[in-house]
Design an enzyme around this catalytic site. Structure first.
Site, mmCIF file in Angstrom:
data_model
loop_
_atom_site.group_PDB
_atom_site.id
_atom_site.type_symbol
_atom_site.label_atom_id
_atom_site.label_comp_id
_atom_site.label_asym_id
_atom_site.label_seq_id
_atom_site.Cartn_x
_atom_site.Cartn_y
_atom_site.Cartn_z
ATOM 1 C CG HIS A 131 -5.965 -8.839 1.518
ATOM 2 N ND1 HIS A 131 -6.157 -9.247 0.217
ATOM 3 C CD2 HIS A 131 -5.841 -7.485 1.461
ATOM 4 C CE1 HIS A 131 -6.148 -8.196 -0.586
ATOM 5 N NE2 HIS A 131 -5.973 -7.120 0.149
ATOM 6 N NE ARG A 158 -3.019 -3.548 -1.340
ATOM 7 C CZ ARG A 158 -2.465 -4.343 -0.425
ATOM 8 N NH1 ARG A 158 -1.160 -4.500 -0.380
ATOM 9 N NH2 ARG A 158 -3.236 -4.986 0.439
ATOM 10 N NE ARG A 211 -3.496 -2.272 2.857
ATOM 11 C CZ ARG A 211 -3.162 -3.400 3.486
ATOM 12 N NH1 ARG A 211 -1.955 -3.533 4.019
ATOM 13 N NH2 ARG A 211 -4.051 -4.389 3.594
ATOM 14 C CE LYS A 254 -5.967 -0.901 5.065
ATOM 15 N NZ LYS A 254 -7.273 -1.133 4.413
ATOM 16 C CE1 TYR A 297 -6.245 -6.947 -6.393
ATOM 17 C CE2 TYR A 297 -6.732 -7.990 -4.309
ATOM 18 C CZ TYR A 297 -6.352 -6.880 -5.024
ATOM 19 O OH TYR A 297 -6.104 -5.709 -4.371
ATOM 20 C CG HIS A 347 -4.819 0.729 -3.845
ATOM 21 N ND1 HIS A 347 -4.053 0.832 -2.707
ATOM 22 C CD2 HIS A 347 -5.785 -0.173 -3.555
ATOM 23 C CE1 HIS A 347 -4.541 0.038 -1.767
ATOM 24 N NE2 HIS A 347 -5.587 -0.580 -2.261
#
Length: 307
Positions: A278, A255, A156, A180, A287, A252
């Site tokens: 994730h 990514r 990210r 995150k 995806y 992004h």
């Protein structure tokens, strides 16, 4: 004066205008939505809001999505906006004591279709990276290293600009990324990204660092401070313009392209999940929808009996 239902609707709109200060635009939109709702109920012989059941509202939502003789079908987002008016109206009636129960509270709005992540083909990624490597200035070396890293590890943009020099391990060819929720992951560093980072660290970063007060940041701006997220966005947009790439590209995009190209190359979805950071594999599986769509497009354009 109209029916009890129509008077109740007018009372709610007046409440929004006087008590809540709703704008004329909002009031017109709600009035339009409620008029269609009133027509739907009138077709069922309902003129008293106290007679409305949850099923009447669910059927109204279905009609919005499917259309009828007087209206075209609405997209999920438009139907959801109409339902907001209906739910607001019934909540108002319950709070005012006009109806015992809020019959609209349990009717969920339609979910908008899942938007597929935008990825660009490998040849466009290569064009972008080639455009970033034009020149031998500290800025051009930095920009090439930044874009190679974004595509090379699928980071990210916030993760990339938060990296410190010590997060790069050339000996083990890894990058330590803080994602995150403060979750750390160690990612493999490919040859192209490693070479771009090495060139930046030896030939560009020292010159940028002399302009600042000293920073551990990997990517520095022209003043020697940590490169900002917005500046990273500007880098990719300026580079995409030089590469004459169509559409709107963002960090992004790289990514998304990283994940899509891995899956196209046969990578397991759970490996890609770990690389992207994730929490759930469900997020990564979006995806796989991209690659299936690409298969459909190739099939439709190439197979003699596809049509």
């Amino acid at each position: 004066m109209g029916t009890l239902l129509e008077r109740s609707m007018r009372g709610w709109l007046d409440h929004l205008r006087v008590e809540r200060g709703a704008s004329p635009h909002t009031l017109r939109a709600y009035e339009r939505d409620l008029r269609r709702y009133a027509d739907h109920l009138a077709g069922r012989g309902i003129e008293d809001p106290g007679k409305v059941a949850e099923g009447d509202i669910s059927d109204f939502l279905a009609t919005l999505r499917e259309g009828d003789t007087d209206h075209a079908p609405l997209a999920a987002s438009s139907a959801a906006r109409t339902l907001v008016a209906v739910r607001g109206f019934h909540k108002f009636l319950t709070l005012e004591g006009d109806t015992p129960d809020d019959v609209a509270a349990a009717v969920p709005p339609p979910k908008p279709p899942q938007r597929l992540p935008k990825a660009i083909p490998l040849d466009q990624v290569e064009r972008l990276l080639a455009a970033a490597s034009v020149g031998d200035t500290p800025k051009s070396l930095r920009d090439r290293a930044l874009l190679e890293l974004l595509y090379g590890i699928g980071a990210r943009v916030t993760e990339a600009v938060s990296l410190d020099v010590d997060d790069i391990e050339f000996e083990s060819a890894t990058v330590r990324v803080l994602g995150k929720g403060g979750k750390e992951r160690v990612l493999p560093l490919g040859r192209y990204a490693a070479e771009a980072l090495s060139a930046y660290l030896t030939r560009a970063r020292p010159a940028l660092a002399t302009k600042g007060a000293g920073s551990a940041a990997l990517f520095l701006n022209q003043r020697g401070g940590r490169l900002s997220r917005q500046s990273a966005w500007n880098v990719i947009q300026e580079t995409a313009k030089r590469a004459d790439l169509p559409g709107h590209l963002s960090p992004h995009t790289l990514r998304h392209s990283f994940a899509t190209h891995l899956l196209d190359g046969g990578a397991d979805v759970r490996v890609v999940q770990e690389l992207l950071g994730h929490a759930s594999v469900t997020t990564t599986q979006i995806y796989t929808m991209v690659t299936v769509q690409q298969l459909r497009e190739v099939f439709a354009s190439s197979h003699p009996r596809a049509h």
